[in-house]
Design an enzyme around this catalytic site. Structure first.
Site, PDB file in Angstrom:
ATOM      1  N   SER A  60       0.808  -1.213   0.000  1.00 34.56           N
ATOM      2  CA  SER A  60       0.000   0.000   0.000  1.00 34.56           C
ATOM      3  C   SER A  60       0.840   1.262   0.000  1.00 34.56           C
ATOM      4  O   SER A  60       0.373   2.325  -0.438  1.00 34.56           O
ATOM      5  CB  SER A  60      -0.936   0.005   1.212  1.00 34.56           C
ATOM      6  OG  SER A  60      -0.202  -0.098   2.421  1.00 34.56           O
ATOM      7  N   GLY A  97      -2.073  -4.355   1.247  1.00 34.13           N
ATOM      8  CA  GLY A  97      -2.220  -5.571   2.037  1.00 34.13           C
ATOM      9  C   GLY A  97      -1.248  -6.673   1.704  1.00 34.13           C
ATOM     10  O   GLY A  97      -1.184  -7.680   2.414  1.00 34.13           O
ATOM     11  N   ASN A 128       3.614  -5.294   5.837  1.00 32.13           N
ATOM     12  CA  ASN A 128       2.510  -6.144   6.302  1.00 32.13           C
ATOM     13  C   ASN A 128       3.013  -7.394   7.013  1.00 32.13           C
ATOM     14  O   ASN A 128       2.308  -7.951   7.860  1.00 32.13           O
ATOM     15  CB  ASN A 128       1.605  -6.507   5.121  1.00 32.13           C
ATOM     16  CG  ASN A 128       0.803  -5.322   4.642  1.00 32.13           C
ATOM     17  OD1 ASN A 128       0.029  -4.734   5.387  1.00 32.13           O
ATOM     18  ND2 ASN A 128       1.012  -4.927   3.388  1.00 32.13           N
ATOM     19  N   ASP A 209      -5.084   7.129   9.829  1.00 29.86           N
ATOM     20  CA  ASP A 209      -4.819   5.781  10.342  1.00 29.86           C
ATOM     21  C   ASP A 209      -3.452   5.661  11.007  1.00 29.86           C
ATOM     22  O   ASP A 209      -3.163   4.685  11.687  1.00 29.86           O
ATOM     23  CB  ASP A 209      -4.981   4.728   9.246  1.00 29.86           C
ATOM     24  CG  ASP A 209      -3.979   4.848   8.098  1.00 29.86           C
ATOM     25  OD1 ASP A 209      -2.981   5.580   8.233  1.00 29.86           O
ATOM     26  OD2 ASP A 209      -4.200   4.204   7.058  1.00 29.86           O
ATOM     27  N   HIS A 212      -0.201   5.207   6.942  1.00 37.96           N
ATOM     28  CA  HIS A 212       0.136   5.587   5.576  1.00 37.96           C
ATOM     29  C   HIS A 212       0.370   7.091   5.449  1.00 37.96           C
ATOM     30  O   HIS A 212      -0.349   7.877   6.062  1.00 37.96           O
ATOM     31  CB  HIS A 212      -1.006   5.196   4.625  1.00 37.96           C
ATOM     32  CG  HIS A 212      -1.302   3.736   4.612  1.00 37.96           C
ATOM     33  ND1 HIS A 212      -2.233   3.165   5.450  1.00 37.96           N
ATOM     34  CD2 HIS A 212      -0.777   2.725   3.866  1.00 37.96           C
ATOM     35  CE1 HIS A 212      -2.284   1.866   5.212  1.00 37.96           C
ATOM     36  NE2 HIS A 212      -1.414   1.568   4.272  1.00 37.96           N
TER      37      HIS A 212
END
Length: 246
Positions: A60, A97, A128, A209, A212
């Site tokens: 991502s 992801g 991840n 979040d 990112h």
């Protein structure tokens, strides 16, 4: 990923920030997710030289999670390269992801369908893996397999690395953090040790979040990575500045 995963990831990355980064202004309010003026710098020299294709293969952080079209990291790097006169097109193969195992499964498929083949690959996976606390041995094996595939095809690589937060324990962090420097030496690949360096923990540069970068944060990361990519492209055969064979 789910909201729970992102919340866990944000906590892990904040721990990483406290242990490994020095990002200012953590207590400042979040900035709007708008393009930073630096995201599209004005050209300083005409675009010239050989046409280069760079495959940005990652998760991502490459894909441009929650950003508008044209605001991803590959877009920002491409803009900076062209502003410096480098005729490079970045192909965004980031998948949100993806773990290193996911990347390993799709790398050959992606390369087989690129015509012409890329001149350079930016490889950025591992975030991840650490969010899911996967075995560093597994991460290393997957990264090694992808670099072996690229070496077999004689495609040079620029690596963007990841770090483990200290709250996962010193043994895990030591094993995980050594992966990228070790592989960079083994495969003679330029390395940016931590892709989120300088943006993680700065609310003005991150999405809500906490995991990112927003568009401004992406611009900051691109400011650091574009020169690394530019130097690697300049060293390729056929470049004006490439070493000439006797």
């Amino acid at each position: 990923m789910t909201k729970t995963t992102y919340a866990t990831g944000a906590a892990l990355l904040q721990a990483l920030l406290l242990g490994a980064c020095d990002a200012p202004a953590r207590d400042q309010p979040a900035a709007a997710n708008a393009a930073d003026p630096a995201a599209a710098p004005a050209a300083t020299v005409p675009v010239s030289g050989p046409k280069r294709i760079v495959l940005a293969f990652g998760d991502s952080l490459y894909a441009g999670y929650s950003l508008s079209r044209g605001q991803s990291l590959p877009d920002a790097i491409q803009a900076r390269l062209r502003a410096h006169g480098v005729d490079a097109t970045l192909v965004n193969a980031g998948v949100s992801g993806d773990t290193t195992a996911d990347g390993r499964r799709r790398l050959a498929y992606t390369l087989d369908r690129m015509t012409p083949a890329p001149d350079l690959v930016m490889l950025g996976l591992g975030g991840n893996d650490v969010l899911r606390q996967l075995s560093p041995a597994e991460t290393r094996a997957n990264m090694t397999a992808m670099l072996d595939e690229l070496a077999k095809r004689r495609i040079p690589v620029v690596l963007t690395g990841m770090l483990a937060p200290p709250n996962l324990g010193p043994d895990y962090a030591a094993a995980f953090n050594a992966i990228w420097p070790d592989l960079a030496r083994r495969y003679d690949a330029p390395l940016d040790p931590f892709i989120l360096q300088g943006v993680l923990g700065n609310r003005q540069l991150m999405l809500p979040d906490g995991v990112h970068p927003n568009a401004r944060g992406v611009g900051r990361v691109a400011d650091r990575l574009a020169p690394l990519v530019e130097r690697r492209l300049a060293a390729l055969p056929g470049s004006a500045t490439a070493p000439q064979r006797p």
